[in-house]
Scaffold this motif. Sequence first.
Motif, PDB file in Angstrom:
ATOM      1  N   GLU A  90      48.562  -7.743 -11.952  1.00 40.08           N
ATOM      2  CA  GLU A  90      47.744  -6.721 -11.309  1.00 40.08           C
ATOM      3  C   GLU A  90      47.769  -5.418 -12.105  1.00 40.08           C
ATOM      4  OE1 GLU A  90      48.673  -6.151  -7.240  1.00 40.08           O
ATOM      5  OE2 GLU A  90      47.738  -8.024  -6.611  1.00 40.08           O
ATOM      6  N   LYS A  91      48.937  -5.110 -12.669  1.00 37.35           N
ATOM      7  CA  LYS A  91      49.068  -3.899 -13.485  1.00 37.35           C
ATOM      8  C   LYS A  91      48.130  -3.961 -14.685  1.00 37.35           C
ATOM      9  CE  LYS A  91      52.785  -3.815 -15.857  1.00 37.35           C
ATOM     10  NZ  LYS A  91      54.240  -3.801 -16.075  1.00 37.35           N
ATOM     11  N   ILE A  92      48.109  -5.109 -15.363  1.00 38.78           N
ATOM     12  CA  ILE A  92      47.234  -5.282 -16.524  1.00 38.78           C
ATOM     13  C   ILE A  92      45.771  -5.208 -16.100  1.00 38.78           C
ATOM     14  CG2 ILE A  92      46.510  -6.910 -18.304  1.00 38.78           C
ATOM     15  CD1 ILE A  92      49.425  -7.890 -18.382  1.00 38.78           C
ATOM     16  N   GLU A  93      45.438  -5.844 -14.978  1.00 39.92           N
ATOM     17  CA  GLU A  93      44.057  -5.792 -14.490  1.00 39.92           C
ATOM     18  C   GLU A  93      43.639  -4.362 -14.200  1.00 39.92           C
ATOM     19  OE1 GLU A  93      43.746  -8.300 -11.112  1.00 39.92           O
ATOM     20  OE2 GLU A  93      43.828 -10.172 -12.252  1.00 39.92           O
ATOM     21  N   ALA A  94      44.553  -3.575 -13.632  1.00 36.92           N
ATOM     22  CA  ALA A  94      44.236  -2.182 -13.325  1.00 36.92           C
ATOM     23  C   ALA A  94      43.966  -1.388 -14.598  1.00 36.92           C
ATOM     24  CB  ALA A  94      45.382  -1.551 -12.523  1.00 36.92           C
ATOM     25  N   LEU A  95      44.767  -1.622 -15.635  1.00 40.40           N
ATOM     26  CA  LEU A  95      44.539  -0.940 -16.906  1.00 40.40           C
ATOM     27  C   LEU A  95      43.200  -1.343 -17.502  1.00 40.40           C
ATOM     28  CD1 LEU A  95      48.135  -1.251 -18.358  1.00 40.40           C
ATOM     29  CD2 LEU A  95      46.990   0.891 -17.769  1.00 40.40           C
ATOM     30  N   ASP A  96      42.873  -2.621 -17.415  1.00 39.31           N
ATOM     31  CA  ASP A  96      41.589  -3.089 -17.940  1.00 39.31           C
ATOM     32  C   ASP A  96      40.419  -2.499 -17.158  1.00 39.31           C
ATOM     33  OD1 ASP A  96      42.441  -4.661 -20.084  1.00 39.31           O
ATOM     34  OD2 ASP A  96      42.752  -6.430 -18.840  1.00 39.31           O
ATOM     35  N   ARG A  97      40.646  -2.131 -15.906  1.00 39.51           N
ATOM     36  CA  ARG A  97      39.570  -1.598 -15.071  1.00 39.51           C
ATOM     37  C   ARG A  97      39.466  -0.081 -15.142  1.00 39.51           C
ATOM     38  NH1 ARG A  97      39.470  -5.229  -9.493  1.00 39.51           N
ATOM     39  NH2 ARG A  97      39.799  -7.264 -10.486  1.00 39.51           N
ATOM     40  N   GLY A  98      40.290   0.558 -15.982  1.00 39.50           N
ATOM     41  CA  GLY A  98      40.103   1.991 -16.170  1.00 39.50           C
ATOM     42  C   GLY A  98      41.275   2.888 -15.859  1.00 39.50           C
ATOM     43  N   ALA A  99      42.421   2.320 -15.455  1.00 40.31           N
ATOM     44  CA  ALA A  99      43.597   3.162 -15.254  1.00 40.31           C
ATOM     45  C   ALA A  99      44.074   3.691 -16.600  1.00 40.31           C
ATOM     46  CB  ALA A  99      44.709   2.369 -14.571  1.00 40.31           C
ATOM     47  N   ASN A 100      44.661   4.873 -16.601  1.00 38.21           N
ATOM     48  CA  ASN A 100      45.125   5.482 -17.851  1.00 38.21           C
ATOM     49  C   ASN A 100      46.516   5.031 -18.238  1.00 38.21           C
ATOM     50  OD1 ASN A 100      43.047   7.405 -16.607  1.00 38.21           O
ATOM     51  ND2 ASN A 100      43.253   8.187 -18.699  1.00 38.21           N
ATOM     52  N   ASP A 101      47.365   4.765 -17.256  1.00 39.20           N
ATOM     53  CA  ASP A 101      48.745   4.403 -17.558  1.00 39.20           C
ATOM     54  C   ASP A 101      49.368   3.834 -16.295  1.00 39.20           C
ATOM     55  OD1 ASP A 101      51.108   4.095 -18.955  1.00 39.20           O
ATOM     56  OD2 ASP A 101      51.152   6.153 -19.698  1.00 39.20           O
ATOM     57  N   TYR A 102      50.622   3.429 -16.403  1.00 41.04           N
ATOM     58  CA  TYR A 102      51.323   2.881 -15.252  1.00 41.04           C
ATOM     59  C   TYR A 102      52.795   3.266 -15.302  1.00 41.04           C
ATOM     60  CZ  TYR A 102      53.337  -0.511 -18.437  1.00 41.04           C
ATOM     61  OH  TYR A 102      54.022  -1.090 -19.486  1.00 41.04           O
ATOM     62  N   VAL A 103      53.405   3.302 -14.146  1.00 41.06           N
ATOM     63  CA  VAL A 103      54.847   3.495 -14.017  1.00 41.06           C
ATOM     64  C   VAL A 103      55.353   2.423 -13.072  1.00 41.06           C
ATOM     65  CG1 VAL A 103      56.687   5.053 -13.291  1.00 41.06           C
ATOM     66  CG2 VAL A 103      54.644   5.982 -14.394  1.00 41.06           C
ATOM     67  N   GLU A 104      56.401   1.735 -13.494  1.00 44.47           N
ATOM     68  CA  GLU A 104      56.916   0.634 -12.684  1.00 44.47           C
ATOM     69  C   GLU A 104      57.862   1.152 -11.604  1.00 44.47           C
ATOM     70  OE1 GLU A 104      58.719  -1.888 -15.593  1.00 44.47           O
ATOM     71  OE2 GLU A 104      56.877  -3.006 -15.958  1.00 44.47           O
ATOM     72  N   LYS A 105      57.734   0.601 -10.405  1.00 48.30           N
ATOM     73  CA  LYS A 105      58.673   0.893  -9.325  1.00 48.30           C
ATOM     74  C   LYS A 105      59.895  -0.023  -9.449  1.00 48.30           C
ATOM     75  CE  LYS A 105      55.570   2.498  -5.636  1.00 48.30           C
ATOM     76  NZ  LYS A 105      55.141   2.257  -4.242  1.00 48.30           N
ATOM     77  N   PRO A 106      61.089   0.484  -9.207  1.00 51.01           N
ATOM     78  CA  PRO A 106      61.430   1.894  -8.968  1.00 51.01           C
ATOM     79  C   PRO A 106      61.331   2.694 -10.262  1.00 51.01           C
ATOM     80  CG  PRO A 106      63.420   0.592  -9.114  1.00 51.01           C
ATOM     81  CD  PRO A 106      62.283  -0.392  -9.188  1.00 51.01           C
ATOM     82  N   PHE A 107      61.000   3.973 -10.141  1.00 51.29           N
ATOM     83  CA  PHE A 107      60.779   4.785 -11.326  1.00 51.29           C
ATOM     84  C   PHE A 107      61.540   6.096 -11.222  1.00 51.29           C
ATOM     85  CE2 PHE A 107      57.539   5.890  -8.243  1.00 51.29           C
ATOM     86  CZ  PHE A 107      57.548   7.284  -8.256  1.00 51.29           C
ATOM     87  N   GLY A 108      61.774   6.706 -12.363  1.00 53.18           N
ATOM     88  CA  GLY A 108      62.383   8.022 -12.412  1.00 53.18           C
ATOM     89  C   GLY A 108      61.305   9.078 -12.432  1.00 53.18           C
ATOM     90  N   VAL A 109      61.538  10.190 -11.762  1.00 53.13           N
ATOM     91  CA  VAL A 109      60.553  11.266 -11.717  1.00 53.13           C
ATOM     92  C   VAL A 109      60.263  11.791 -13.117  1.00 53.13           C
ATOM     93  CG1 VAL A 109      60.108  13.612 -10.901  1.00 53.13           C
ATOM     94  CG2 VAL A 109      61.095  11.937  -9.362  1.00 53.13           C
ATOM     95  N   GLY A 110      61.296  11.853 -13.957  1.00 57.40           N
ATOM     96  CA  GLY A 110      61.113  12.343 -15.313  1.00 57.40           C
ATOM     97  C   GLY A 110      60.114  11.512 -16.090  1.00 57.40           C
ATOM     98  N   GLU A 111      60.205  10.188 -15.932  1.00 55.03           N
ATOM     99  CA  GLU A 111      59.271   9.312 -16.636  1.00 55.03           C
ATOM    100  C   GLU A 111      57.848   9.530 -16.130  1.00 55.03           C
ATOM    101  OE1 GLU A 111      58.264   4.573 -17.420  1.00 55.03           O
ATOM    102  OE2 GLU A 111      59.820   5.135 -15.978  1.00 55.03           O
ATOM    103  N   LEU A 112      57.678   9.600 -14.817  1.00 54.73           N
ATOM    104  CA  LEU A 112      56.343   9.787 -14.266  1.00 54.73           C
ATOM    105  C   LEU A 112      55.742  11.108 -14.734  1.00 54.73           C
ATOM    106  CD1 LEU A 112      54.958   8.857 -10.862  1.00 54.73           C
ATOM    107  CD2 LEU A 112      54.622  11.190 -11.643  1.00 54.73           C
ATOM    108  N   LEU A 113      56.545  12.176 -14.722  1.00 57.04           N
ATOM    109  CA  LEU A 113      56.037  13.479 -15.156  1.00 57.04           C
ATOM    110  C   LEU A 113      55.649  13.449 -16.630  1.00 57.04           C
ATOM    111  CD1 LEU A 113      58.508  15.900 -13.326  1.00 57.04           C
ATOM    112  CD2 LEU A 113      56.115  15.452 -12.759  1.00 57.04           C
TER     113      LEU A 113
END
Length: 230
Positions: A90-113
């Motif tokens: 689903e993550k790959i499909e979302a990127l193919d459909r126009g998402a700019n990037d992704y962050v995997e859960k669980p994630f660190g706030v520093g990475e997301l920022l």
Amino acid sequence: MSALRPRILVIDDEPQIHRFLGPALDAAGYDPLRADGGQEGLRGIALWSPDAVVLDLGLPDMDGKEVLEKARAFYDGPILILSARDREIEKIEALDRGANDYVEKPFGVGELLARLRVALRQKAATQAPVGPIRAGAVELDLEKRLVTRDGAVVKVSPREYEVLARLAMGRGKVLTHKELLTSVWGPAHMHDTQYLRVFVGQLRQKLEADPAHPKILLTEPGVGYRFIGD
């Protein structure tokens, strides 16, 4: 971006995500906005015109990929996906459909920022006049179709150039295997990932100071590649 603080809309149904992400965004200089579902999120995008959107794929009222598709019909700002590790397809499909990037859960706030900053810079770059793209000692002149390293011309094949140019124009955005293969080789080769491995490997030999530990052409395992510029 907004004249005041950049507005970041977080679309997620988990209250704890908003509880820790809202204050973190605020402390980082952003204006956090909240939506708890897909329909509310789409209304928020239309109403607030946020500078970026953080979108969870697992929403209670509609699929996150559907929210992405509907948003892309009227919104061209950065959209970052929140994805569980077991939903890679689903993550790959979302990127193919126009998402700019992704962050995997669980994630660190520093990475997301950090990924948010990259996405916002990418958006700003697309609005700026086109000029050479630089990454350390490497420079790519899209108008002249010229690649240099430390000022010396680097000889690349037409196909190597196309792969490099596609990645460089992403300016930090992860491009999926399918996206790269379709744009460079055509739809018939969308699953031929070995092509990419070969050509990216060749480009690293020519451009990276240490090809075994690349700093410019990075691999996103199982997903694709991204170009890290200055």
